[in-house]
Scaffold this active site. Sequence first.
Site, PDB file in Angstrom:
ATOM      1  N   ASP A  94       0.664  -1.262  -0.110  1.00 37.75           N
ATOM      2  CA  ASP A  94      -0.073  -0.044   0.038  1.00 37.75           C
ATOM      3  C   ASP A  94       0.717   1.255   0.170  1.00 37.75           C
ATOM      4  O   ASP A  94       1.751   1.398   0.671  1.00 37.75           O
ATOM      5  CB  ASP A  94      -0.969   0.131   1.167  1.00 37.75           C
ATOM      6  CG  ASP A  94      -1.889   0.798   1.082  1.00 37.75           C
ATOM      7  OD1 ASP A  94      -3.029   0.997   0.334  1.00 37.75           O
ATOM      8  OD2 ASP A  94      -1.755   1.808   2.205  1.00 37.75           O
TER       9      ASP A  94
ATOM     10  N   GLU B 224       1.717  -0.332  -4.857  1.00 39.09           N
ATOM     11  CA  GLU B 224       0.873   0.719  -5.082  1.00 39.09           C
ATOM     12  C   GLU B 224       1.511   2.000  -5.340  1.00 39.09           C
ATOM     13  O   GLU B 224       2.414   2.376  -4.309  1.00 39.09           O
ATOM     14  CB  GLU B 224      -0.377   0.812  -4.181  1.00 39.09           C
ATOM     15  CG  GLU B 224      -1.295   1.866  -4.685  1.00 39.09           C
ATOM     16  CD  GLU B 224      -2.012   2.448  -3.643  1.00 39.09           C
ATOM     17  OE1 GLU B 224      -3.430   2.864  -4.002  1.00 39.09           O
ATOM     18  OE2 GLU B 224      -1.752   2.491  -2.347  1.00 39.09           O
TER      19      GLU B 224
ATOM     20  N   ASP C 154     -11.001   1.696  -4.665  1.00 36.93           N
ATOM     21  CA  ASP C 154     -10.495   3.022  -4.517  1.00 36.93           C
ATOM     22  C   ASP C 154     -11.241   3.816  -5.586  1.00 36.93           C
ATOM     23  O   ASP C 154     -11.204   4.903  -5.578  1.00 36.93           O
ATOM     24  CB  ASP C 154      -9.116   3.337  -4.534  1.00 36.93           C
ATOM     25  CG  ASP C 154      -8.459   2.911  -3.291  1.00 36.93           C
ATOM     26  OD1 ASP C 154      -8.977   2.809  -2.109  1.00 36.93           O
ATOM     27  OD2 ASP C 154      -7.249   2.592  -3.264  1.00 36.93           O
TER      28      ASP C 154
HETATM   29  C1  NOJ Z   1      -4.413   2.960  -0.677  1.00 43.39           C
HETATM   30  C2  NOJ Z   1      -5.466   2.082  -0.131  1.00 43.39           C
HETATM   31  O1  NOJ Z   1      -5.902   1.221  -1.509  1.00 43.39           O
HETATM   32  C3  NOJ Z   1      -6.826   2.971   0.054  1.00 43.39           C
HETATM   33  O2  NOJ Z   1      -7.797   2.067   0.235  1.00 43.39           O
HETATM   34  C4  NOJ Z   1      -6.328   3.573   1.360  1.00 43.39           C
HETATM   35  O3  NOJ Z   1      -7.225   4.493   1.818  1.00 43.39           O
HETATM   36  C5  NOJ Z   1      -5.015   4.078   1.369  1.00 43.39           C
HETATM   37  N1  NOJ Z   1      -4.104   3.655   0.473  1.00 43.39           N
HETATM   38  C6  NOJ Z   1      -4.299   4.515   2.658  1.00 43.39           C
HETATM   39  O4  NOJ Z   1      -4.061   3.002   3.103  1.00 43.39           O
END
Ligand code: NOJ
Length: 575
Positions: free
Chosen positions: A203, A257, A330
């Site tokens: 993440d 990510e 997201d």
């Molecule tokens: C990326 C995640 O995919 C998202 O859902 C989250 O709110 C943020 N990072 C913080 O962890």
Amino acid sequence: MSEEQSRAQASRDWYKKMAFYQIWVRSFMDGNGDGIGDLYGVYDKLDYIKSLGVDGIWFSPIYPSPNADFGYDISDYRNIHPDYGDLAQFQKVLHRAHELGLKVIMDLVVNHTSDEHFWFQESRKGKDNPYSDYYIWRDKPNNWDSILEGKAWEYDAQRGQYYLHLFAKKQPDLNMDNPRVREEVKGILRFWLDMGVDGFREDVINFISKKEGLPDGLPFLPVINGLPYYKDGPHIHEYMAEFRSVCKEYNCFQLGEGPLTTVRSALRYLTGPEKSLDMMFSFDHMMADCIYTEYLHRPFSLVKLKKAFTKWQNALNGKAWNALYLENHDHPRVISRYGSERYWRESGTMLAASYLFQQGTPFLYQGQEIGMTNIRLHSIDQYMDVSSHTNFHRYHLKESLEKRMERIHHSSRDSSRTPMQWDDTEHAGFTTGEPWFVVNPNYTRINVAAEERDPESILQFYRKCLALRKKSKALLWGSYREFFPEDRSVYMYERAYEGVWYLIICSFAPFTVRVRVPREYAGRRGKLVLCNYSKEEREKQRGIRRVFAGTLDSGDNTKAEHGWFLPYEARVYRF
Ligand code: NOJ
């Protein structure tokens, strides 16, 4: 490369042939009737997942969490949220997944924890505490905004200082400069790898190293004003190398990510001596209808989408490997964004073809494969996600309520978090209890059971695409080339490998369009191997319009020539 080296390379690169299915467990399937999706439900649906033709599962966080950010605020890295089951149930799922030939990757969230994590509870006790430097504390905050909730600093009365939170208030950022924190991360990696998981989706991993001194950010850039000081920070590659060394011992897979990453900075993670990730989720193609977040909505531009696709395809070709996706937890649902709810089946299938045949490893998000669409709730109070609320209150207080709600309909992450639609019985077959979140009322029409019965459904089309990709070397390994990048209705790309060519043609237009054949293909004989309109549907149009030559069923080689494409039509030709 010697034969042995190339064998070793191939075994390290096992993830390249795969396709993954992402599970956001809370809304996937409830197995114990409490209204919340769980690992009992996942266990029951493993055969369904396998039937899609995917080879692995990515679990969004399933650890204990107070759910301020639905799992991305972790309060215990070595356990399972009691809503979802326990470690024994997880092991059962893992074991069965492996039996079915499905790899399992976990979400590693180490930019921040929950404020209810033991480390933070200790850290806030004071500067003498052994966990004091696990987080980023200051007497005076800088001007950074947080991404999910207000300013990036929150005063903690117990400690008498401010802590940094790039995301929600209940997500304090870890201090990765502290070697003890990095040891903790390595311990977490080992814990799950020893249990048998196959890798991690990491993440916001490009945010974990912050610039010394935490300088003030750019005042004219809302929400991400501090970005230049926390993205690809000064020690990021050293820290990543430490984590990589653990992962290497297990030959595990690491997918980062990379919010707002550029091709150039992504390549530093993906190639060369510093290589610390196998793949990275980039975001450029998710901004074809918005400016860095769906909240700042603008009309969809196919040209922007194609530019983003092609930029990443070209930049990584021969150097690194793309992570392909159109949806996750997201983003709102892609049919509602880049397709059309009116041409629901046509655009849902076309969108599948637009990305599944690119070079890279595809990811499907739960519900994407049946064409789930955005939810429209009447009041902001019905939305669950912290960012829906923040956005609603953020900039537009002068706008009418209707306008602000319209923005939420377009942008909310909640649209991808409504319960999975399994059938047309009560609550879409997701639960026998009261669902934790609203089920999209269109479940009576859009659901797995209905699409299992319909040979032309979005679900069946995903299966066909994945099967085709898997059996074709050109679609797996071939080079990528785009044609007519300025065309505002059609996305056309080629994959080529060892004398085999595929031409993928996707119309993004809600009307019939004339499609040109690239000069290189004029008069060449190809075979139509996939199309999202049935033979009957296509034949109905014959006589009205001349349709691009070739039918799926005849198996004939047909000459490529200019022709007409129906609304959101997609075709794949092999030459
Ligand atoms: C990326 C995640 O995919 C998202 O859902 C989250 O709110 C943020 N990072 C913080 O962890």
